[in-house]
Design a protein around this motif. Sequence first.
Motif, mmCIF file in Angstrom:
data_model
loop_
_atom_site.group_PDB
_atom_site.id
_atom_site.type_symbol
_atom_site.label_atom_id
_atom_site.label_comp_id
_atom_site.label_asym_id
_atom_site.label_seq_id
_atom_site.Cartn_x
_atom_site.Cartn_y
_atom_site.Cartn_z
ATOM 1 N N THR A 196 -5.118 59.225 68.770
ATOM 2 C CA THR A 196 -3.670 59.334 68.561
ATOM 3 C C THR A 196 -2.985 60.047 69.710
ATOM 4 O O THR A 196 -1.800 59.802 69.981
ATOM 5 N N THR A 197 -3.685 60.924 70.390
ATOM 6 C CA THR A 197 -3.085 61.666 71.510
ATOM 7 C C THR A 197 -3.099 60.849 72.794
ATOM 8 O O THR A 197 -2.089 60.776 73.512
ATOM 9 N N ALA A 198 -4.247 60.243 73.098
ATOM 10 C CA ALA A 198 -4.372 59.497 74.355
ATOM 11 C C ALA A 198 -3.913 58.049 74.226
ATOM 12 O O ALA A 198 -3.631 57.403 75.238
ATOM 13 N N GLY A 199 -3.857 57.522 73.007
ATOM 14 C CA GLY A 199 -3.436 56.144 72.812
ATOM 15 C C GLY A 199 -4.520 55.127 73.067
ATOM 16 O O GLY A 199 -4.277 53.922 73.009
ATOM 17 N N THR A 200 -5.733 55.567 73.344
ATOM 18 C CA THR A 200 -6.852 54.670 73.600
ATOM 19 C C THR A 200 -8.145 55.418 73.356
ATOM 20 O O THR A 200 -8.176 56.661 73.355
ATOM 21 N N LEU A 201 -9.221 54.669 73.142
ATOM 22 C CA LEU A 201 -10.542 55.267 72.992
ATOM 23 C C LEU A 201 -11.533 54.671 73.980
ATOM 24 O O LEU A 201 -12.744 54.891 73.855
ATOM 25 N N ASP A 202 -11.041 53.896 74.953
ATOM 26 C CA ASP A 202 -11.899 53.391 76.020
ATOM 27 C C ASP A 202 -12.154 54.506 77.029
ATOM 28 O O ASP A 202 -11.215 55.190 77.459
ATOM 29 N N PHE A 203 -13.399 54.680 77.421
ATOM 30 C CA PHE A 203 -13.753 55.793 78.294
ATOM 31 C C PHE A 203 -13.012 55.716 79.633
ATOM 32 O O PHE A 203 -12.543 56.740 80.153
ATOM 33 N N ASP A 204 -12.889 54.526 80.219
ATOM 34 C CA ASP A 204 -12.209 54.411 81.510
ATOM 35 C C ASP A 204 -10.764 54.873 81.416
ATOM 36 O O ASP A 204 -10.268 55.605 82.287
ATOM 37 N N ARG A 205 -10.070 54.470 80.367
ATOM 38 C CA ARG A 205 -8.678 54.893 80.191
ATOM 39 C C ARG A 205 -8.588 56.367 79.820
ATOM 40 O O ARG A 205 -7.633 57.050 80.204
ATOM 41 N N LEU A 206 -9.567 56.845 79.072
ATOM 42 C CA LEU A 206 -9.568 58.270 78.730
ATOM 43 C C LEU A 206 -9.746 59.134 79.974
ATOM 44 O O LEU A 206 -9.149 60.215 80.070
ATOM 45 N N TYR A 207 -10.545 58.675 80.924
ATOM 46 C CA TYR A 207 -10.719 59.446 82.157
ATOM 47 C C TYR A 207 -9.398 59.527 82.935
ATOM 48 O O TYR A 207 -9.059 60.584 83.486
ATOM 49 N N ILE A 208 -8.674 58.406 82.984
ATOM 50 C CA ILE A 208 -7.375 58.415 83.663
ATOM 51 C C ILE A 208 -6.398 59.339 82.933
ATOM 52 O O ILE A 208 -5.655 60.105 83.556
ATOM 53 N N TRP A 209 -6.420 59.267 81.605
ATOM 54 C CA TRP A 209 -5.539 60.128 80.812
ATOM 55 C C TRP A 209 -5.885 61.602 81.007
ATOM 56 O O TRP A 209 -5.001 62.458 81.092
ATOM 57 N N ALA A 210 -7.186 61.913 81.089
ATOM 58 C CA ALA A 210 -7.611 63.308 81.210
ATOM 59 C C ALA A 210 -7.178 63.937 82.530
ATOM 60 O O ALA A 210 -7.004 65.159 82.609
ATOM 61 N N GLU A 211 -6.970 63.133 83.566
ATOM 62 C CA GLU A 211 -6.563 63.676 84.862
ATOM 63 C C GLU A 211 -5.171 64.298 84.829
ATOM 64 O O GLU A 211 -4.886 65.235 85.570
ATOM 65 N N THR A 212 -4.316 63.774 83.956
ATOM 66 C CA THR A 212 -2.937 64.265 83.897
ATOM 67 C C THR A 212 -2.576 64.848 82.531
ATOM 68 O O THR A 212 -1.417 65.186 82.296
#
Length: 614
Positions: A196-212
């Motif tokens: 719900t916070t990141a809007g995705t559960l794919d690891f690749d997208r989560l890594y991009i989200w975690a950077e910012t």
Amino acid sequence: MSEYFLETSWYIPFYGLIGGILTLPWSTRMVRRTGPRPAAYFNLLMTVLAFVHGLIVFNLVWDREPHLIVFHWLKVIDIDFSLTLTISAVSLGAMSLITGLSLLSQIYALGYLEKDWALARFFAIMGFFEAAMSGIALSDSLLLTYGLLEMLTLSTYLLVGFWYAQPLVVTAARDAFLTKRVGDILLLMGLVALGTTAGTLDFDRLYIWAETAELSPWFATLLGLALIAGPTGKCAQFPLHMWLDEAMEGPNPASILRNSVVVACGAYVLIKLQPILALSPVASATLVVIGILTAIGSSLVALAQVDIKRALSHSTSAYLGLVFIAVGTQWTGFALMLLFAHAIAKALLFMSIGSIILTTNSQDLTELGGLQSKMPVTTTSFLVGSAGLIGILPLGGFWALRLGADNFWYYEPWLLVVLLLVNALSALNLTRVYRLVFAGETQPKSRRAPEVAWPMAVPMVSLIIITLVCPWLLHQLSLIPNWGYVHKITVMLVIISGLAGCLVGAIISLPRTLARSIIKPLKFIQDLLAYDFYIDRLYRMTVVFAVEQSARLTSWFDRYIIDGLVNLVGVVTLFSGEGLKYSSVGIGQLYVLTIIFSVGFLVTLIGWFVYVHP
């Protein structure tokens, strides 16, 4: 043709699933005339196909960029839940390791469970077991990974409870399932919060989200701790570590996989979550603390075990503790190499002790001895597996521990002490087991102990070869540095720690009876380690007691408060009905007039209340 194998690489986890399904007619005893062996052959065939397909694809993707295969499942507003697979050298290498060890374990099971009436059921569960692990290796979605972890938990429960006629086995299966459920529930909470916070559960997208990502410290900490809980249970780490010790009651072919690649699956998930865990310093520090407590504690507990399987299972928890330390300090390269080396060596060790258990019908260290001349293949397997585990140059365990020692030497010197201590204690434990089982005088249980048949000997010899050529494999994968870049001091420390443990294990006194000391301090230490620091009793006095009292209070409240109110309403209704039946006159106009006056009175009362209290 090569592109065909690459595009169909996502089929590989389904091989094991198909193998498990094909065994159902025999495992459910719909087919009886042929015996259970055809079920085993079907499952073996599918595992061979999975292993060969995986190796072909691994060779194709070795020098390529990772390739993603996406199956869209649910897309709602800004949330996209998709099932994503990643085809890369790391994922295919992990999957090849899983299918390869699964193949050897299944061949081994043909000999170990040759006379077991439920052989087909065992291979059916092993098919689902293999499918779940292969899927975790390829999964690039936390949602899909969680579903496969649940499948792995169920398979573990069924394999641990395979001999369900034994009360101790039933207890072990229940404890393993419930312990893992604790971690899985917390992981599910973290998954929902992260999605719900990141809007995705794919690891690749989560890594991009975690950077910012900008999260509050409290939210980041709670999220990190929830995500840690799942791998903590899967990897048998403190405080969810006791299930692996009890799970040794299951068949040894399943223990081979459980102590090599099953626990590694939990650590593999933890490694993939590392960029998200790095958002919280508290979560990273918690990983290090959990790893230290488990690595040192389990290494000490292993020294006091008289059950040969439990002595090695605690060693598994200890090495996975080093993996937790590596992830907590963000050295994931060390974590992956250690998982690889540990899986091969520990699988070989469990094959060796499985042969001993089958031949002698005993797994008590005090009842064994003098087997090195009677079982040469088994003895060689134990020695090579031990050398590959404790950092003996030039085997795989050495290169993994050397990498960790290099990392800690420059950045976390105090953690280097933990790594060397665990290596030394592991060497001491393995030397102790070797002396009690293979050396010394022959005991009654080991007097007639011939070498095992070829279905068990062939997998052991194969793993001996793989363990010995592991350095060459690591060199081919460019994971071994040139000697010019190797830190000489850390190399010497790793070698010395392993040799020191072996030396101490060789010279200390090991009475065959392993009697408890009459010296109270020493007796206390022996009991403390043998009973795993009395953690099970601590749980019974705290967590279990609190749950029992809460259940009793809830039961009392439900019985006397909730049920009492419901019964009171029923009694009032009953007496009201009994009283009103005497006022019934059968005149419909009177009933209508009564209803009109009652409704009018209620409307007037409500209107007055609204007027007075606008």
